[in-house]
Design a protein around this motif. Sequence first.
Motif, PDB file in Angstrom:
ATOM      1  N   ALA A   8      50.481  35.831  46.677  1.00 58.37           N
ATOM      2  CA  ALA A   8      49.643  35.384  47.887  1.00 58.37           C
ATOM      3  C   ALA A   8      48.333  36.027  48.116  1.00 58.37           C
ATOM      4  O   ALA A   8      48.518  37.239  48.524  1.00 58.37           O
ATOM      5  N   LEU A   9      47.282  35.613  48.028  1.00 63.13           N
ATOM      6  CA  LEU A   9      46.158  36.128  48.065  1.00 63.13           C
ATOM      7  C   LEU A   9      45.141  35.248  49.075  1.00 63.13           C
ATOM      8  O   LEU A   9      44.529  34.217  48.762  1.00 63.13           O
ATOM      9  N   LEU A  42      40.067  41.192  40.123  1.00 66.02           N
ATOM     10  CA  LEU A  42      40.688  41.107  41.291  1.00 66.02           C
ATOM     11  C   LEU A  42      40.793  42.596  41.927  1.00 66.02           C
ATOM     12  O   LEU A  42      41.167  42.688  43.064  1.00 66.02           O
ATOM     13  N   THR A  43      40.619  43.470  41.211  1.00 65.53           N
ATOM     14  CA  THR A  43      40.907  44.929  41.396  1.00 65.53           C
ATOM     15  C   THR A  43      40.125  45.478  42.435  1.00 65.53           C
ATOM     16  O   THR A  43      38.749  45.356  42.573  1.00 65.53           O
ATOM     17  N   GLU A  44      40.669  46.016  43.489  1.00 67.20           N
ATOM     18  CA  GLU A  44      39.877  46.453  44.809  1.00 67.20           C
ATOM     19  C   GLU A  44      39.625  47.608  44.236  1.00 67.20           C
ATOM     20  O   GLU A  44      40.370  48.799  44.419  1.00 67.20           O
ATOM     21  N   GLY A  45      38.423  48.187  43.877  1.00 68.64           N
ATOM     22  CA  GLY A  45      37.769  49.446  43.570  1.00 68.64           C
ATOM     23  C   GLY A  45      38.444  50.021  42.292  1.00 68.64           C
ATOM     24  O   GLY A  45      38.597  49.061  41.689  1.00 68.64           O
ATOM     25  N   VAL A  46      38.360  51.189  42.138  1.00 67.30           N
ATOM     26  CA  VAL A  46      39.432  51.743  40.847  1.00 67.30           C
ATOM     27  C   VAL A  46      40.417  52.331  41.298  1.00 67.30           C
ATOM     28  O   VAL A  46      40.394  52.974  42.558  1.00 67.30           O
ATOM     29  N   VAL A  78      56.147  60.371  32.330  1.00 68.04           N
ATOM     30  CA  VAL A  78      55.834  60.032  33.679  1.00 68.04           C
ATOM     31  C   VAL A  78      55.992  58.610  34.000  1.00 68.04           C
ATOM     32  O   VAL A  78      55.312  57.798  33.336  1.00 68.04           O
ATOM     33  N   VAL A  79      56.618  58.097  34.778  1.00 68.46           N
ATOM     34  CA  VAL A  79      56.603  56.630  35.320  1.00 68.46           C
ATOM     35  C   VAL A  79      56.182  56.629  36.852  1.00 68.46           C
ATOM     36  O   VAL A  79      56.819  57.254  37.581  1.00 68.46           O
ATOM     37  N   ARG A  80      55.380  55.808  37.060  1.00 71.01           N
ATOM     38  CA  ARG A  80      54.669  55.387  38.610  1.00 71.01           C
ATOM     39  C   ARG A  80      54.766  54.165  38.740  1.00 71.01           C
ATOM     40  O   ARG A  80      54.432  53.162  38.045  1.00 71.01           O
ATOM     41  N   GLN A  81      55.335  53.764  40.130  1.00 70.24           N
ATOM     42  CA  GLN A  81      55.541  52.436  40.538  1.00 70.24           C
ATOM     43  C   GLN A  81      54.404  52.226  41.549  1.00 70.24           C
ATOM     44  O   GLN A  81      54.357  53.019  42.653  1.00 70.24           O
ATOM     45  N   TRP A  82      53.719  51.218  41.311  1.00 67.88           N
ATOM     46  CA  TRP A  82      52.517  50.742  42.313  1.00 67.88           C
ATOM     47  C   TRP A  82      52.970  49.545  43.157  1.00 67.88           C
ATOM     48  O   TRP A  82      53.389  48.422  42.368  1.00 67.88           O
ATOM     49  N   GLN A  83      52.665  49.350  44.438  1.00 72.85           N
ATOM     50  CA  GLN A  83      53.028  48.174  44.987  1.00 72.85           C
ATOM     51  C   GLN A  83      51.531  47.572  45.257  1.00 72.85           C
ATOM     52  O   GLN A  83      50.545  48.116  45.586  1.00 72.85           O
ATOM     53  N   LEU A  84      51.438  46.209  44.742  1.00 74.85           N
ATOM     54  CA  LEU A  84      50.113  45.321  44.766  1.00 74.85           C
ATOM     55  C   LEU A  84      50.246  44.888  46.125  1.00 74.85           C
ATOM     56  O   LEU A  84      51.075  44.470  46.670  1.00 74.85           O
ATOM     57  N   GLU A  85      48.948  44.838  46.808  1.00 75.07           N
ATOM     58  CA  GLU A  85      48.525  44.369  48.152  1.00 75.07           C
ATOM     59  C   GLU A  85      47.505  43.663  48.235  1.00 75.07           C
ATOM     60  O   GLU A  85      46.230  44.090  47.735  1.00 75.07           O
ATOM     61  N   ALA A  86      47.474  42.360  48.783  1.00 76.91           N
ATOM     62  CA  ALA A  86      46.380  41.474  49.054  1.00 76.91           C
ATOM     63  C   ALA A  86      45.285  42.256  50.282  1.00 76.91           C
ATOM     64  O   ALA A  86      45.868  42.731  51.152  1.00 76.91           O
ATOM     65  N   THR A  87      44.055  42.292  50.103  1.00 82.75           N
ATOM     66  CA  THR A  87      43.030  42.879  50.989  1.00 82.75           C
ATOM     67  C   THR A  87      42.613  41.783  51.608  1.00 82.75           C
ATOM     68  O   THR A  87      42.526  40.582  51.032  1.00 82.75           O
ATOM     69  N   SER A  88      42.011  42.113  52.721  1.00 81.57           N
ATOM     70  CA  SER A  88      41.157  40.929  53.456  1.00 81.57           C
ATOM     71  C   SER A  88      39.895  40.609  52.880  1.00 81.57           C
ATOM     72  O   SER A  88      39.265  39.508  53.230  1.00 81.57           O
ATOM     73  N   ALA A  89      39.442  41.187  51.788  1.00 84.63           N
ATOM     74  CA  ALA A  89      38.413  40.869  50.973  1.00 84.63           C
ATOM     75  C   ALA A  89      38.616  39.999  49.724  1.00 84.63           C
ATOM     76  O   ALA A  89      37.910  39.508  48.979  1.00 84.63           O
ATOM     77  N   GLY A  90      39.937  39.348  49.812  1.00 87.24           N
ATOM     78  CA  GLY A  90      40.394  38.734  48.621  1.00 87.24           C
ATOM     79  C   GLY A  90      40.619  39.212  47.440  1.00 87.24           C
ATOM     80  O   GLY A  90      40.403  38.541  46.385  1.00 87.24           O
ATOM     81  N   ARG A  91      40.949  40.541  47.263  1.00 87.28           N
ATOM     82  CA  ARG A  91      41.135  41.339  46.153  1.00 87.28           C
ATOM     83  C   ARG A  91      42.562  41.901  46.290  1.00 87.28           C
ATOM     84  O   ARG A  91      43.365  41.968  47.102  1.00 87.28           O
ATOM     85  N   ILE A  92      42.963  42.735  45.293  1.00 85.24           N
ATOM     86  CA  ILE A  92      44.074  43.287  45.297  1.00 85.24           C
ATOM     87  C   ILE A  92      44.062  44.778  45.074  1.00 85.24           C
ATOM     88  O   ILE A  92      43.463  45.231  44.076  1.00 85.24           O
ATOM     89  N   SER A  93      44.680  45.441  45.915  1.00 88.32           N
ATOM     90  CA  SER A  93      44.736  46.987  46.128  1.00 88.32           C
ATOM     91  C   SER A  93      46.283  47.258  45.493  1.00 88.32           C
ATOM     92  O   SER A  93      46.996  46.515  45.575  1.00 88.32           O
ATOM     93  N   ALA A  94      46.511  48.774  45.349  1.00 87.17           N
ATOM     94  CA  ALA A  94      47.754  48.911  44.921  1.00 87.17           C
ATOM     95  C   ALA A  94      47.807  50.470  45.511  1.00 87.17           C
ATOM     96  O   ALA A  94      47.278  51.478  45.443  1.00 87.17           O
TER      97      ALA A  94
END
Length: 191
Positions: A8-9, A42-46, A78-94
């Motif tokens: 959902a975005l 869809l990446t919000e920034g780097v 190393v294993v890292r888990q990232w939660q993907l989150e919709a931004t108000s700008a219609g992009r996805i951050s983590a």
Amino acid sequence: IDLRYGFALGDKIVDVITATNRSSDSLSIYGIDAATRTLYDLTEGVIATGMVDPYGLCMYHSRKSGNYFAFVNDTEGVVRQWQLEATSAGRISASMVREFRLESQTEGCVADDGTGNLFVGEEDVGIWKYSAEPDGGDAHTRVDSAEDGNLTADVEGMAIYYGAEGSGYLILSNQGANNYAVYERAGDNKF
């Protein structure tokens, strides 16, 4: 890379692909345009992984919370888990929600959205099973081994075949032996 459907975005539902970007040591996120068969960023920034050499990646869609996650691993274990989150700008951050470490190089991984299990391949050792939930900690069990099991060193990519009513298989590229290892998806993951 890996993909999941139905993210959902804003007022849209998009299918999402995530990938490790080894040029910038970051996580990249793309949407799929089905009409043109192309990807769009869809990446919000780097989204820096903080890893020296991000290597493998897999995604997870939690039935428990409905959240989407990406697991990134590296050549140091190393294993890292990232939660993907919709931004108000219609992009996805983590945002990183979990980290654990194996003793040597990891690459292949796959998360089973139905069972909530995460399988991680330690290249010269074997396959490990963890919880895919962000509160899963570092508790794990061995599925199979290259030392005294059915595998040959250089464990690589993995996939889940979803069968009817919870059946199916964990499929592993057993690159060191030029074959595939297949395990039951349920229970103790019988070879």
